[in-house]
Enzyme design. Structure first.
Site, mmCIF file in Angstrom:
data_model
loop_
_atom_site.group_PDB
_atom_site.id
_atom_site.type_symbol
_atom_site.label_atom_id
_atom_site.label_comp_id
_atom_site.label_asym_id
_atom_site.label_seq_id
_atom_site.Cartn_x
_atom_site.Cartn_y
_atom_site.Cartn_z
ATOM 1 C CG ASP A 27 -1.600 5.461 3.414
ATOM 2 O OD1 ASP A 27 -1.137 6.600 3.640
ATOM 3 O OD2 ASP A 27 -2.750 5.127 3.756
ATOM 4 C CG ASP A 122 0.272 2.563 12.261
ATOM 5 O OD1 ASP A 122 1.292 1.884 12.410
ATOM 6 O OD2 ASP A 122 -0.437 2.510 11.234
#
Length: 218
Positions: A27, A122
């Site tokens: 992101d 992650d």
């Protein structure tokens, strides 16, 4: 030297600290250790579940810790296609994967996720040097082992300007063996869930992020 993929023979002991699930995200934010993607040219980085990150949502005690992740070759049922069994990468924890909004993947300390695991990585899929797509990982379950971070991370960690948070694992190895990347597996990209809060440190108010691919990944 690119240290993202490696052969772990002779580098870490055969005993693993545990087994964890993985997803991937990107992101472009600084993350909950305030580092962004500054390390991605050298190692992969990851948002760790709460036990890996440490308590709180900003500057956790796990910021900067490095791990070797070794694929078991399989993913949780219906959650991906795994990867080549035995393929390994180094990751540094630079972010938080919070349980709130991500309970399927990211357990609280002392808990398990929906697949029965106490830890989750992650992995930041920023291309860096080597690229995520060439790795061929699609949410494999991994064995993980803590290691001393390889060079040049200790030098970068010691530079207070590198990250907004102190990086804990500053005693790193001088080098690590490299190995081939795995190919031929189509990867899936997780959908980022962002938990936002503010923290005041040394009089400055900072916005920080914990994200994870636990919600609606494709």
């Amino acid at each position: 030297m690119l240290l993202k993929t490696l052969s772990i023979a002779g580098f870490v002991s055969a005993a693993f600290a545990g087994t964890a699930t993985t997803t991937n995200y990107y992101d472009g934010q600084l993350g909950a250790c305030g580092c962004g993607t500054v390390f991605n040219s050298y190692v992969y980085t990851a948002a760790g579940s709460q036990a890996l990150f440490g308590t709180g949502t900003w500057c956790g005690s796990g910021c900067g810790n490095c791990y070797v992740l070794t694929s078991t070759g399989v993913s949780p049922p219906g959650q991906g296609t795994g990867s080549a069994v035995g393929s390994s990468i180094i990751v540094a924890v630079t972010n938080l994967c919070p349980n709130a909004g991500n309970a399927n993947w990211c357990p609280n300390i002392g808990g398990t996720n929906a697949y029965g695991y106490t830890a989750h990585f992650d992995i930041n899929n920023a291309s860096g040097n080597g690229g995520w797509s060439s790795l061929g990982w699609n949410n494999p379950i991994v064995n993980y082992q803590p290691i001393a971070c390889p060079s040049p991370l200790p030098t970068l960690y010691a530079n207070a300007a590198t990250c907004e948070c102190p990086m804990t694992n500053i005693a790193g190895a001088s080098s690590a063996p490299t190995g081939p990347t795995t190919t031929g597996v189509t990867t899936s990209t997780s959908t980022t869930t962002k938990a936002t809060s503010t923290s005041t440190t040394s009089g400055a108010t900072q916005t920080h992020y914990g994200q994870c691919g636990g919600i609606g990944w494709t």
